[in-house]
Design a protein around this motif. Structure first.
Motif, PDB file in Angstrom:
ATOM      1  N   ALA A 145       0.808  -1.219   0.000  1.00 55.91           N
ATOM      2  CA  ALA A 145       0.000   0.000   0.000  1.00 55.91           C
ATOM      3  C   ALA A 145       0.842   1.269   0.000  1.00 55.91           C
ATOM      4  O   ALA A 145       0.299   2.370  -0.167  1.00 55.91           O
ATOM      5  CB  ALA A 145      -0.937   0.008   1.205  1.00 55.91           C
ATOM      6  N   GLU A 146       2.146   1.154   0.175  1.00 55.92           N
ATOM      7  CA  GLU A 146       3.014   2.336   0.187  1.00 55.92           C
ATOM      8  C   GLU A 146       3.164   2.899  -1.221  1.00 55.92           C
ATOM      9  O   GLU A 146       3.102   2.164  -2.214  1.00 55.92           O
ATOM     10  CB  GLU A 146       4.390   1.985   0.750  1.00 55.92           C
ATOM     11  CG  GLU A 146       4.402   1.750   2.254  1.00 55.92           C
ATOM     12  CD  GLU A 146       4.280   3.039   3.054  1.00 55.92           C
ATOM     13  OE1 GLU A 146       4.370   4.134   2.449  1.00 55.92           O
ATOM     14  OE2 GLU A 146       4.085   2.952   4.275  1.00 55.92           O
TER      15      GLU A 146
ATOM     16  N   VAL B  50       6.034  -0.324  -5.754  1.00 59.99           N
ATOM     17  CA  VAL B  50       6.546  -0.871  -7.015  1.00 59.99           C
ATOM     18  C   VAL B  50       8.064  -0.839  -7.020  1.00 59.99           C
ATOM     19  O   VAL B  50       8.724  -1.821  -7.394  1.00 59.99           O
ATOM     20  CB  VAL B  50       5.981  -0.098  -8.220  1.00 59.99           C
ATOM     21  CG1 VAL B  50       6.663  -0.536  -9.507  1.00 59.99           C
ATOM     22  CG2 VAL B  50       4.475  -0.307  -8.322  1.00 59.99           C
ATOM     23  N   GLN B  51       8.646   0.263  -6.579  1.00 64.17           N
ATOM     24  CA  GLN B  51      10.101   0.370  -6.536  1.00 64.17           C
ATOM     25  C   GLN B  51      10.715  -0.644  -5.566  1.00 64.17           C
ATOM     26  O   GLN B  51      11.756  -1.244  -5.854  1.00 64.17           O
ATOM     27  CB  GLN B  51      10.517   1.792  -6.132  1.00 64.17           C
ATOM     28  CG  GLN B  51      10.266   2.854  -7.191  1.00 64.17           C
ATOM     29  CD  GLN B  51       8.794   3.254  -7.289  1.00 64.17           C
ATOM     30  OE1 GLN B  51       7.998   3.014  -6.365  1.00 64.17           O
ATOM     31  NE2 GLN B  51       8.411   3.854  -8.416  1.00 64.17           N
TER      32      GLN B  51
ATOM     33  N   ALA C   6      13.151  -7.943  -6.277  1.00 64.20           N
ATOM     34  CA  ALA C   6      13.064  -8.910  -7.377  1.00 64.20           C
ATOM     35  C   ALA C   6      14.352  -9.010  -8.176  1.00 64.20           C
ATOM     36  O   ALA C   6      14.501  -9.931  -8.988  1.00 64.20           O
ATOM     37  CB  ALA C   6      11.904  -8.554  -8.297  1.00 64.20           C
ATOM     38  N   ARG C   7      15.286  -8.094  -7.951  1.00 60.54           N
ATOM     39  CA  ARG C   7      16.597  -8.245  -8.597  1.00 60.54           C
ATOM     40  C   ARG C   7      17.306  -9.509  -8.119  1.00 60.54           C
ATOM     41  O   ARG C   7      18.178 -10.032  -8.802  1.00 60.54           O
ATOM     42  CB  ARG C   7      17.470  -7.020  -8.316  1.00 60.54           C
ATOM     43  CG  ARG C   7      16.962  -5.741  -8.965  1.00 60.54           C
ATOM     44  CD  ARG C   7      17.965  -4.608  -8.851  1.00 60.54           C
ATOM     45  NE  ARG C   7      17.407  -3.364  -9.334  1.00 60.54           N
ATOM     46  CZ  ARG C   7      17.007  -2.366  -8.551  1.00 60.54           C
ATOM     47  NH1 ARG C   7      17.136  -2.474  -7.226  1.00 60.54           N
ATOM     48  NH2 ARG C   7      16.493  -1.264  -9.064  1.00 60.54           N
ATOM     49  N   ASP C   8      16.921  -9.961  -6.937  1.00 62.27           N
ATOM     50  CA  ASP C   8      17.421 -11.234  -6.418  1.00 62.27           C
ATOM     51  C   ASP C   8      16.466 -12.328  -6.883  1.00 62.27           C
ATOM     52  O   ASP C   8      15.298 -12.355  -6.495  1.00 62.27           O
ATOM     53  CB  ASP C   8      17.481 -11.193  -4.894  1.00 62.27           C
ATOM     54  CG  ASP C   8      18.225 -12.394  -4.310  1.00 62.27           C
ATOM     55  OD1 ASP C   8      18.154 -13.486  -4.914  1.00 62.27           O
ATOM     56  OD2 ASP C   8      18.858 -12.240  -3.263  1.00 62.27           O
ATOM     57  N   ARG C   9      16.954 -13.220  -7.719  1.00 61.24           N
ATOM     58  CA  ARG C   9      16.118 -14.273  -8.304  1.00 61.24           C
ATOM     59  C   ARG C   9      15.523 -15.198  -7.244  1.00 61.24           C
ATOM     60  O   ARG C   9      14.563 -15.919  -7.509  1.00 61.24           O
ATOM     61  CB  ARG C   9      16.957 -15.064  -9.311  1.00 61.24           C
ATOM     62  CG  ARG C   9      16.203 -16.116 -10.116  1.00 61.24           C
ATOM     63  CD  ARG C   9      15.172 -15.488 -11.042  1.00 61.24           C
ATOM     64  NE  ARG C   9      14.477 -16.478 -11.857  1.00 61.24           N
ATOM     65  CZ  ARG C   9      13.532 -17.304 -11.418  1.00 61.24           C
ATOM     66  NH1 ARG C   9      13.171 -17.279 -10.148  1.00 61.24           N
ATOM     67  NH2 ARG C   9      12.960 -18.167 -12.235  1.00 61.24           N
ATOM     68  N   LEU C  10      16.075 -15.157  -6.033  1.00 62.49           N
ATOM     69  CA  LEU C  10      15.560 -16.012  -4.974  1.00 62.49           C
ATOM     70  C   LEU C  10      14.233 -15.507  -4.406  1.00 62.49           C
ATOM     71  O   LEU C  10      13.515 -16.269  -3.759  1.00 62.49           O
ATOM     72  CB  LEU C  10      16.595 -16.153  -3.853  1.00 62.49           C
ATOM     73  CG  LEU C  10      17.800 -17.030  -4.197  1.00 62.49           C
ATOM     74  CD1 LEU C  10      18.916 -16.832  -3.184  1.00 62.49           C
ATOM     75  CD2 LEU C  10      17.395 -18.503  -4.260  1.00 62.49           C
ATOM     76  N   LEU C  11      13.897 -14.256  -4.643  1.00 65.90           N
ATOM     77  CA  LEU C  11      12.577 -13.781  -4.239  1.00 65.90           C
ATOM     78  C   LEU C  11      11.555 -14.315  -5.225  1.00 65.90           C
ATOM     79  O   LEU C  11      11.598 -14.006  -6.409  1.00 65.90           O
ATOM     80  CB  LEU C  11      12.507 -12.257  -4.205  1.00 65.90           C
ATOM     81  CG  LEU C  11      11.150 -11.753  -3.673  1.00 65.90           C
ATOM     82  CD1 LEU C  11      11.103 -11.852  -2.156  1.00 65.90           C
ATOM     83  CD2 LEU C  11      10.859 -10.330  -4.124  1.00 65.90           C
ATOM     84  N   ARG C  12      10.599 -15.099  -4.738  1.00 67.26           N
ATOM     85  CA  ARG C  12       9.637 -15.740  -5.628  1.00 67.26           C
ATOM     86  C   ARG C  12       8.200 -15.335  -5.348  1.00 67.26           C
ATOM     87  O   ARG C  12       7.276 -15.774  -6.026  1.00 67.26           O
ATOM     88  CB  ARG C  12       9.759 -17.275  -5.534  1.00 67.26           C
ATOM     89  CG  ARG C  12      11.128 -17.835  -5.836  1.00 67.26           C
ATOM     90  CD  ARG C  12      11.746 -17.271  -7.108  1.00 67.26           C
ATOM     91  NE  ARG C  12      10.854 -17.306  -8.236  1.00 67.26           N
ATOM     92  CZ  ARG C  12      10.744 -16.332  -9.129  1.00 67.26           C
ATOM     93  NH1 ARG C  12      11.451 -15.220  -9.022  1.00 67.26           N
ATOM     94  NH2 ARG C  12       9.908 -16.446 -10.139  1.00 67.26           N
ATOM     95  N   GLY C  13       7.998 -14.522  -4.330  1.00 64.55           N
ATOM     96  CA  GLY C  13       6.645 -14.082  -4.042  1.00 64.55           C
ATOM     97  C   GLY C  13       6.629 -13.124  -2.867  1.00 64.55           C
ATOM     98  O   GLY C  13       7.656 -12.871  -2.232  1.00 64.55           O
ATOM     99  N   VAL C  14       5.451 -12.574  -2.576  1.00 60.71           N
ATOM    100  CA  VAL C  14       5.274 -11.714  -1.413  1.00 60.71           C
ATOM    101  C   VAL C  14       4.017 -12.144  -0.669  1.00 60.71           C
ATOM    102  O   VAL C  14       3.106 -12.749  -1.236  1.00 60.71           O
ATOM    103  CB  VAL C  14       5.172 -10.218  -1.792  1.00 60.71           C
ATOM    104  CG1 VAL C  14       6.472  -9.735  -2.426  1.00 60.71           C
ATOM    105  CG2 VAL C  14       3.991  -9.959  -2.709  1.00 60.71           C
TER     106      VAL C  14
ATOM    107  N   PRO D  74      -1.175  -0.770  -8.499  1.00 59.47           N
ATOM    108  CA  PRO D  74       0.138  -0.741  -9.161  1.00 59.47           C
ATOM    109  C   PRO D  74       1.077  -1.837  -8.665  1.00 59.47           C
ATOM    110  O   PRO D  74       1.830  -2.421  -9.455  1.00 59.47           O
ATOM    111  CB  PRO D  74       0.665   0.658  -8.817  1.00 59.47           C
ATOM    112  CG  PRO D  74      -0.545   1.476  -8.560  1.00 59.47           C
ATOM    113  CD  PRO D  74      -1.508   0.546  -7.902  1.00 59.47           C
ATOM    114  N   ALA D  75       1.026  -2.129  -7.372  1.00 57.92           N
ATOM    115  CA  ALA D  75       1.880  -3.188  -6.831  1.00 57.92           C
ATOM    116  C   ALA D  75       1.461  -4.553  -7.347  1.00 57.92           C
ATOM    117  O   ALA D  75       2.313  -5.405  -7.660  1.00 57.92           O
ATOM    118  CB  ALA D  75       1.846  -3.162  -5.306  1.00 57.92           C
ATOM    119  N   LEU D  76       0.163  -4.784  -7.466  1.00 60.14           N
ATOM    120  CA  LEU D  76      -0.313  -6.058  -7.995  1.00 60.14           C
ATOM    121  C   LEU D  76       0.067  -6.217  -9.464  1.00 60.14           C
ATOM    122  O   LEU D  76       0.460  -7.308  -9.903  1.00 60.14           O
ATOM    123  CB  LEU D  76      -1.826  -6.168  -7.811  1.00 60.14           C
ATOM    124  CG  LEU D  76      -2.299  -6.233  -6.352  1.00 60.14           C
ATOM    125  CD1 LEU D  76      -3.808  -6.103  -6.277  1.00 60.14           C
ATOM    126  CD2 LEU D  76      -1.831  -7.512  -5.675  1.00 60.14           C
TER     127      LEU D  76
END
Length: 290
Positions: free
Chosen positions: A86-87, A91-92, A98-106, A126-128
């Protein structure tokens, strides 16, 4: 992407935390009120089990901590982190992590928010959209009452992979069934919605046997099928009600009775597919010729 896995199982839902930086668990939850690391997980699950490491704290600090663990331990194949969707800079922040490929979700921990429709706010759109663009999953930590809003989310974002954690945590101790099942039925008809066979025993009455969750687990298997169910332990939260191998073996037996060919999908391949994991090699097989 390598679709095969050298691991015997990929646990789609486990946690690690350090009490020094954790808001939860609190001291009254004595069995889990200590630090837990990937080494502790390996001791409970076995050295040939890999996992998806899921956030337990609503902070970006926790996301960084989990990503650091994943970089240091090959058994952690991916991370489901936390970002405040919600911030204004969500998106940023998503792009940063997400630059780290190990992040796969939130996972925004919807179960603890006062507004059950929080995820449907215009400010979060926008985040979705970014989650879809960045190929990240959305883990839904919800109760039964949230499910109509998750259905609306699935319809508004058909390209967003949505994973319902812990089968939406039905109140098994209180005998909840009709409303929970009724809300799962339309969700199971959405091809972008997946469900974790995890966390059910901790929704049962204290001291209950695993058998009390059978009806709920079978409903999840029948509704979502072998292509869209992911097995998870919810370790170490699981320690409040059961033990790792007991939960694993109980679910394995259920899956085999549901569909003898579904075990590999539910206990391994679906996690690879849904989260986009790169299985790699288990630690004991690395440098075996050195």
């Amino acid at each position: 992407m390598n679709k095969s896995s050298p691991w015997s199982c990929i646990d789609a839902h486990q946690h690690c935390w350090q009490l020094a930086t954790a808001e939860w668990p609190t001291s009254e939850l004595e069995p889990i009120y200590r630090d837990f690391s990937p080494l502790d997980f390996a001791a409970a699950a076995g050295p040939d089990v890999a996992s998806v490491l899921v956030q337990s704290q609503p902070t970006e600090q926790d996301t960084e901590y989990l990503l650091n663990l994943a970089r240091a331990h090959r058994s952690v194949l991916g991370v489901v982190g936390w970002v405040n969707l919600a911030e204004s800079n969500a998106v940023q922040r998503l792009e940063h992590f997400a630059r780290d490929r190990l992040l796969r979700g939130v996972r925004p921990m919807l179960q603890g928010l006062q507004n059950d429709r929080w995820i449907l706010q215009d400010a979060i759109a926008p985040a979705l959209d970014a989650l879809v663009r960045l190929d990240l999953c959305f883990d839904a930590l919800v109760f039964t009452r949230h499910l109509p809003h998750i259905l609306a989310l699935a319809d508004q974002y058909p390209n967003l992979r949505i994973v319902i954690d812990h089968s939406a945590k039905p109140d098994i101790a209180g005998g909840e069934w009709t409303q929970w099942y009724g809300h799962l039925v339309p969700l199971a008809a959405r091809s972008n919605v997946y469900c974790k066979l995890s966390g059910l025993i901790t929704e049962a009455a204290p001291g209950a046997s695993l058998a009390v969750v059978t009806h709920y687990a079978e409903a999840v298997l029948n509704l979502f099928g072998s292509e869209r169910v992911l097995w998870g332990s919810d370790w170490p939260v699981l320690n409040l009600a059961s033990e790792y191998r007991q939960w694993h073996d109980f679910c394995q037996k259920l899956v085999k009775s549901f569909d003898s060919s579904a075990e590999k999908a539910i206990f391994c391949d679906n996690a690879i597919k849904v989260y986009g994991l790169e299985p790699g090699l288990p630690e004991p097989l690395l440098n075996k010729n050195d």
